[in-house]
Design a protein around this motif. Structure first.
Motif, PDB file in Angstrom:
ATOM      1  N   ALA A  75       0.807  -1.221   0.000  1.00 37.74           N
ATOM      2  CA  ALA A  75       0.000   0.000   0.000  1.00 37.74           C
ATOM      3  C   ALA A  75       0.840   1.271   0.000  1.00 37.74           C
ATOM      4  N   HIS A  76       2.156   1.171   0.144  1.00 36.94           N
ATOM      5  CA  HIS A  76       2.982   2.362   0.329  1.00 36.94           C
ATOM      6  C   HIS A  76       2.862   3.356  -0.814  1.00 36.94           C
ATOM      7  N   LEU A  77       3.122   2.920  -2.025  1.00 43.01           N
ATOM      8  CA  LEU A  77       3.162   3.872  -3.132  1.00 43.01           C
ATOM      9  C   LEU A  77       1.781   4.384  -3.540  1.00 43.01           C
ATOM     10  N   PRO A  78       0.725   3.565  -3.577  1.00 48.84           N
ATOM     11  CA  PRO A  78      -0.592   4.146  -3.865  1.00 48.84           C
ATOM     12  C   PRO A  78      -0.979   5.243  -2.876  1.00 48.84           C
ATOM     13  N   LEU A  79      -0.705   5.027  -1.593  1.00 51.97           N
ATOM     14  CA  LEU A  79      -1.020   6.041  -0.594  1.00 51.97           C
ATOM     15  C   LEU A  79      -0.132   7.277  -0.763  1.00 51.97           C
ATOM     16  N   ALA A  80       1.151   7.056  -1.013  1.00 52.55           N
ATOM     17  CA  ALA A  80       2.060   8.192  -1.181  1.00 52.55           C
ATOM     18  C   ALA A  80       1.667   9.038  -2.375  1.00 52.55           C
ATOM     19  N   ARG A  81       1.327   8.404  -3.480  1.00 50.94           N
ATOM     20  CA  ARG A  81       0.939   9.174  -4.670  1.00 50.94           C
ATOM     21  C   ARG A  81      -0.343   9.965  -4.412  1.00 50.94           C
ATOM     22  N   ALA A  82      -1.297   9.360  -3.716  1.00 50.83           N
ATOM     23  CA  ALA A  82      -2.548  10.067  -3.417  1.00 50.83           C
ATOM     24  C   ALA A  82      -2.277  11.280  -2.540  1.00 50.83           C
ATOM     25  N   ALA A  83      -1.409  11.140  -1.544  1.00 54.14           N
ATOM     26  CA  ALA A  83      -1.105  12.253  -0.655  1.00 54.14           C
ATOM     27  C   ALA A  83      -0.354  13.356  -1.386  1.00 54.14           C
ATOM     28  N   ILE A  84       0.595  12.980  -2.236  1.00 62.38           N
ATOM     29  CA  ILE A  84       1.363  13.977  -2.980  1.00 62.38           C
ATOM     30  C   ILE A  84       0.451  14.740  -3.940  1.00 62.38           C
ATOM     31  N   ARG A  85      -0.468  14.030  -4.582  1.00 64.02           N
ATOM     32  CA  ARG A  85      -1.422  14.718  -5.475  1.00 64.02           C
ATOM     33  C   ARG A  85      -2.258  15.743  -4.708  1.00 64.02           C
ATOM     34  N   ALA A  86      -2.507  15.456  -3.438  1.00 61.96           N
ATOM     35  CA  ALA A  86      -3.299  16.368  -2.608  1.00 61.96           C
ATOM     36  C   ALA A  86      -2.449  17.480  -2.001  1.00 61.96           C
ATOM     37  N   GLY A  87      -1.161  17.523  -2.329  1.00 55.70           N
ATOM     38  CA  GLY A  87      -0.284  18.573  -1.841  1.00 55.70           C
ATOM     39  C   GLY A  87       0.318  18.315  -0.481  1.00 55.70           C
ATOM     40  N   ARG A  88       0.276  17.068  -0.013  1.00 54.54           N
ATOM     41  CA  ARG A  88       0.816  16.732   1.302  1.00 54.54           C
ATOM     42  C   ARG A  88       2.275  16.278   1.189  1.00 54.54           C
ATOM     43  N   SER A  89       3.003  16.379   2.291  1.00 54.25           N
ATOM     44  CA  SER A  89       4.296  15.711   2.396  1.00 54.25           C
ATOM     45  C   SER A  89       4.047  14.283   2.880  1.00 54.25           C
ATOM     46  N   VAL A  90       4.990  13.382   2.618  1.00 48.40           N
ATOM     47  CA  VAL A  90       4.808  11.983   3.014  1.00 48.40           C
ATOM     48  C   VAL A  90       6.081  11.439   3.651  1.00 48.40           C
ATOM     49  N   LEU A  91       5.875  10.633   4.661  1.00 46.08           N
ATOM     50  CA  LEU A  91       6.936   9.840   5.284  1.00 46.08           C
ATOM     51  C   LEU A  91       6.499   8.399   5.206  1.00 46.08           C
ATOM     52  N   LEU A  92       7.213   7.594   4.421  1.00 41.05           N
ATOM     53  CA  LEU A  92       6.843   6.202   4.201  1.00 41.05           C
ATOM     54  C   LEU A  92       7.664   5.294   5.098  1.00 41.05           C
ATOM     55  N   GLU A  93       7.036   4.206   5.556  1.00 41.13           N
ATOM     56  CA  GLU A  93       7.836   3.129   6.129  1.00 41.13           C
ATOM     57  C   GLU A  93       8.559   2.413   4.993  1.00 41.13           C
ATOM     58  N   LYS A  94       9.626   1.742   5.320  1.00 46.14           N
ATOM     59  CA  LYS A  94      10.299   0.946   4.308  1.00 46.14           C
ATOM     60  C   LYS A  94       9.752  -0.483   4.377  1.00 46.14           C
ATOM     61  N   PRO A  95       9.891  -1.266   3.304  1.00 44.46           N
ATOM     62  CA  PRO A  95      10.527  -0.907   2.042  1.00 44.46           C
ATOM     63  C   PRO A  95       9.685   0.099   1.254  1.00 44.46           C
ATOM     64  N   LEU A  96      10.343   0.806   0.355  1.00 53.54           N
ATOM     65  CA  LEU A  96       9.655   1.826  -0.421  1.00 53.54           C
ATOM     66  C   LEU A  96       8.492   1.240  -1.214  1.00 53.54           C
ATOM     67  N   ALA A  97       8.716   0.082  -1.854  1.00 49.17           N
ATOM     68  CA  ALA A  97       7.705  -0.513  -2.733  1.00 49.17           C
ATOM     69  C   ALA A  97       7.880  -2.020  -2.756  1.00 49.17           C
ATOM     70  N   THR A  98       6.903  -2.710  -3.335  1.00 47.61           N
ATOM     71  CA  THR A  98       7.013  -4.159  -3.512  1.00 47.61           C
ATOM     72  C   THR A  98       7.387  -4.521  -4.940  1.00 47.61           C
ATOM     73  N   ASP A  99       7.396  -3.549  -5.832  1.00 47.73           N
ATOM     74  CA  ASP A  99       7.733  -3.779  -7.237  1.00 47.73           C
ATOM     75  C   ASP A  99       8.876  -2.839  -7.620  1.00 47.73           C
ATOM     76  N   ARG A 100       9.967  -3.399  -8.131  1.00 47.78           N
ATOM     77  CA  ARG A 100      11.157  -2.602  -8.409  1.00 47.78           C
ATOM     78  C   ARG A 100      10.871  -1.499  -9.423  1.00 47.78           C
ATOM     79  N   GLU A 101      10.192  -1.831 -10.509  1.00 47.77           N
ATOM     80  CA  GLU A 101       9.934  -0.830 -11.543  1.00 47.77           C
ATOM     81  C   GLU A 101       9.050   0.293 -11.017  1.00 47.77           C
ATOM     82  N   ASP A 102       8.073  -0.043 -10.200  1.00 52.36           N
ATOM     83  CA  ASP A 102       7.208   0.984  -9.638  1.00 52.36           C
ATOM     84  C   ASP A 102       7.986   1.852  -8.652  1.00 52.36           C
ATOM     85  N   GLY A 103       8.872   1.236  -7.882  1.00 49.86           N
ATOM     86  CA  GLY A 103       9.699   2.010  -6.962  1.00 49.86           C
ATOM     87  C   GLY A 103      10.588   2.991  -7.705  1.00 49.86           C
ATOM     88  N   ALA A 104      11.214   2.529  -8.794  1.00 50.69           N
ATOM     89  CA  ALA A 104      12.059   3.418  -9.595  1.00 50.69           C
ATOM     90  C   ALA A 104      11.238   4.550 -10.198  1.00 50.69           C
TER      91      ALA A 104
END
Length: 322
Positions: A75-104
């Motif tokens: 859930a990390h990247l879907p939530l992060a993208r939604a927050a960034i689109r809304a103009g928020r800052s984000v602090l994610l737990e690691k790992p960054l993503a579960t898919d390498r290409e999506d993380g990049a």
């Protein structure tokens, strides 16, 4: 200056730990939480901070200035993208993503758009790590010659993580290399420079469980690095160390929070103000919140960047694929 309004999605082990360790906080105010677990609301109420359990993640994003994402990794990247689109800052737990290409892709998006995003590696704010750096600056190590990272566990997940065992014990998202070794690889990257994997060997149990043993040879900024870790070879819940040896001496970080130097008699001596990890954790997490407030306001800070987190994650995944 007004407090930064913090929202949290995911009130399991990490979310509750942050709240109990770092709040109340002068720079950050908790304004809302969401977690699908029926027990999460009771645990949030027990913190006595008065923050509400909101109806969904979208409501938390709408209510906050900064979003802490402590949900399971998928859930990390879907939530992060939604927050960034809304103009928020984000602090994610690691790992960054579960898919390498999506993380990049996420790292590229953040850097292209100047998004305010960071990853929660508390060693960026660890007093013990600051002590190691001060010793190095004072010449206690000299030119580094070798580094050894050791991570041993009596069982995995650890006793306090059993609530999250459904994914922490699985090969797809869990395992101690992702959850623990990644912190020490981040520390290595910050202290010594870019990491290069030379060789690795991993042991897995039958049935899709996470790794039970890992060994690897790496280089960091030209310094040889040896990594070893296992489950079931010690009686204690956990023992870890990060030991740097140089031409002038040796220093280490032991059990997360003890900064130690090797004296002339070959004995490890802890820093005078060393604390056990439960006592040190609030200092590090409160500093992380101070830096999240700075990130949200566009001020300088040294939280782990998405690129640093992605480099660590990519290295971890290459080790686990060996």
């Amino acid at each position: 200056m007004d407090q930064v309004k913090l929202g949290i999605v995911g009130f399991g082990i990490m979310g509750e730990r942050l709240v109990r360790s770092a709040f109340p906080h002068p720079a950050v105010r908790l304004v809302g939480v969401w977690d699908p677990s029926p027990e999460a609301a009771a645990r949030l109420e027990a913190t006595e901070l008065g923050a509400p359990m909101l109806e969904d993640a979208g409501a938390v994003i709408a209510a906050c200035d900064a979003l802490y994402i402590a949900a399971p990794p998928a859930a990390h990247l879907p939530l992060a993208r939604a927050a960034i689109r809304a103009g928020r800052s984000v602090l994610l737990e690691k790992p960054l993503a579960t898919d390498r290409e999506d993380g990049a892709a996420f790292v590229a998006e953040v850097e292209r758009d100047g998004a305010r995003a960071a990853v929660n590696f508390p060693m960026a704010s660890s007093p013990a790590v600051a002590q190691l750096a001060a010793w190095r600056e004072a010449g206690a190590v000299g030119a580094p010659r070798q580094l050894h990272i050791s991570a041993e566990f009596g069982r995995w997940p650890r006793g306090w993580q059993q609530e999250a065992a459904s994914w922490l014990a699985r090969r797809e998202e869990g395992g101690f290399t992702r959850e623990v070794v990644s912190h020490f690889l981040f520390l290595t990257r910050r202290q010594l420079g870019p990491l290069e994997l030379l060789a690795a060997q991993v042991e897995y149990p039958a049935g899709g469980g996470s790794e039970t043993a890992v060994t690897a040879e790496l280089r960091a900024g030209g310094v040889p690095v040896r990594l070893s870790g296992s489950v079931g070879r010690i009686a204690a819940d956990e023992a870890n160390s990060w030991t740097l040896t140089g031409e002038a001496g040796s220093i280490r970080l032991r059990d997360w929070s003890y900064a130690e130097r090797l004296d002339g008699e070959g004995k490890w001596q802890a820093a005078p103000d060393a604390l056990p990890n439960p006592a040190m954790r609030p200092h590090a997490l409160r500093a992380q919140m101070e830096k999240l407030a700075a990130l949200t306001r566009g001020e300088p800070q040294n939280l782990a960047t998405p690129r640093e987190a992605f480099e660590v994650q990519d290295l971890v995944e290459r080790i686990l694929a060996a």
